[in-house]
Design an enzyme around this catalytic site. Sequence first.
Site, PDB file in Angstrom:
ATOM      1  N   ASP A 257       0.836  -1.209   0.000  1.00  0.00           N
ATOM      2  CA  ASP A 257       0.000   0.000   0.000  1.00  0.00           C
ATOM      3  C   ASP A 257       0.861   1.246   0.000  1.00  0.00           C
ATOM      4  O   ASP A 257       0.427   2.319  -0.422  1.00  0.00           O
ATOM      5  CB  ASP A 257      -0.943  -0.010   1.198  1.00  0.00           C
TER       6      ASP A 257
HETATM    7  C1  MRU Z   1      -2.381  -4.584  -5.423  1.00  0.00           C
HETATM    8  S1  MRU Z   1      -3.091  -4.168  -3.966  1.00  0.00           S
HETATM    9  C2  MRU Z   1      -1.877  -4.270  -2.697  1.00  0.00           C
HETATM   10  C3  MRU Z   1      -2.443  -3.957  -1.410  1.00  0.00           C
HETATM   11  O1  MRU Z   1      -3.300  -2.862  -1.531  1.00  0.00           O
HETATM   12  C4  MRU Z   1      -3.182  -5.144  -0.808  1.00  0.00           C
HETATM   13  O2  MRU Z   1      -2.330  -6.208  -0.542  1.00  0.00           O
HETATM   14  C5  MRU Z   1      -3.815  -4.681   0.432  1.00  0.00           C
HETATM   15  O3  MRU Z   1      -3.184  -4.606   1.443  1.00  0.00           O
HETATM   16  C6  MRU Z   1      -5.209  -4.219   0.282  1.00  0.00           C
HETATM   17  O4  MRU Z   1      -5.751  -3.761   1.467  1.00  0.00           O
HETATM   18  P1  MRU Z   1      -7.291  -3.368   1.510  1.00  0.00           P
HETATM   19  O5  MRU Z   1      -7.485  -2.968   2.941  1.00  0.00           O
HETATM   20  O6  MRU Z   1      -8.071  -4.579   1.121  1.00  0.00           O
HETATM   21  O7  MRU Z   1      -7.479  -2.209   0.556  1.00  0.00           O
END
Ligand code: MRU
Length: 408
Positions: A257
């Site tokens: 992220d």
């Molecule tokens: C290609 S997306 C990578 C990350 O965003 C993913 O692994 C993640 O942590 C997503 O978190 P989320 O809370 O579902 O938005």
Amino acid sequence: MVLQAIRYNRGSLQILDQLQLPYRELYEGIRDTKDAWDAIKQMRVRGAPAIAIVAALSLAVELQNVLNTDGESMTAGDMVSFVGKKLEYLVTSRPTAVNLADAARKLKTVVADAHSRAETSSGSIGEAYMIAAERMLVDDVQDNENIGRHGAEWILGNTVWGREGKVSVLTHCNTGSLATAGYGTALGVIRALQSRSSLHHAYCCETRPYNQGARLTAYELVHDDIPGTLITDSMAAALLRTKGQADKIAAVVVGADRVAANGDTANKIGTYALAILARHHGVKFLVAAPRTTVDMNTLSGDEIVVEQRPSIEVAEITGPRVQGSKEHRAVDLDHIETVGVAAPGIEIWNPAFDVTPAGLIDGIVTEVGVVEKRADGRFRLSDVFDAEVRGGRADGRRKRTPSPSEGP
Ligand SMILES: CSC[C@@H](O)[C@@H](O)C(=O)COP(=O)(O)O
């Protein structure tokens, strides 16, 4: 059929509601930035790149409507401030993933450039915005395919099992077509291994509390006929210990992220634990993310703000009622239920992400190649903007923005 989480045509945006998956494939219209903000906050769309693209396109749709109705009365200056305010609003939806803030920054620059042109108008600025937002959708798929290729080649060239030709991989959360504009990042690496017949098996963690692994990654693996097995997060250590050798588990590959300038990486809660396990078991640990996830303005993981989510995400689970015999289970989509899984009254801590220290990461896979540590044991992530990385291409510079006190 290719999974498509985002459907867009000029003036119209739909997202696949991820809260309904894996049981129902329901597309939902996003008419404006308010709809997008709500969908992102409630995680009907999630995943760092997907959040950014849906936010950007929601404003494109809103602008199209504004231009059709109030375009005549709006000055170029009105349009610049309208776009700026909407982008700032969208950025408040979720704090940890940097892609959204990065997209907003780039789109503001596009709008400022359009405003500085000679024959500028609200219409020409809106048009420039829409073209740039639409470009992000197209570029993300292309970038993910390149991430997949670089990651697969790295694993095949840098691990014992890889050099022998077939590997298994463990992944976390969802990083696939649902979390991006298409193909995926870490799941893109798995797709690339599969497409060259080099994938023995993919394991995915359930990813408590929100179960992106069980609900979304497992759904994508089944959808694409990729050999896969779901485990609970607490089984990862036992998996590496008991099946690591037999199943040729060569790498743990996760998304991100936000990747700080020193390589520390914020990703879904549970990622840090997997990195420690991988190091203990001699398994490579790779982060796969586009350069839009690399934040040169965040110097280390200590500066990353981790989003706290509501306690009910830990205390409750929602899904369709399951019926039938032990052998023949069937879900009843007419009865969606929320059930408790925690003692009422217990205090709950629910950080959505954790930060994996750079020291535990073997490589950061981007669309321009894999960044490895240098001789001093540190990543130099500015390389991805100079494209001085393995198999890289030279474009897309984005260096750390100097603070005013640092001078030019
Ligand atoms: C290609 S997306 C990578 C990350 O965003 C993913 O692994 C993640 O942590 C997503 O978190 P989320 O809370 O579902 O938005």
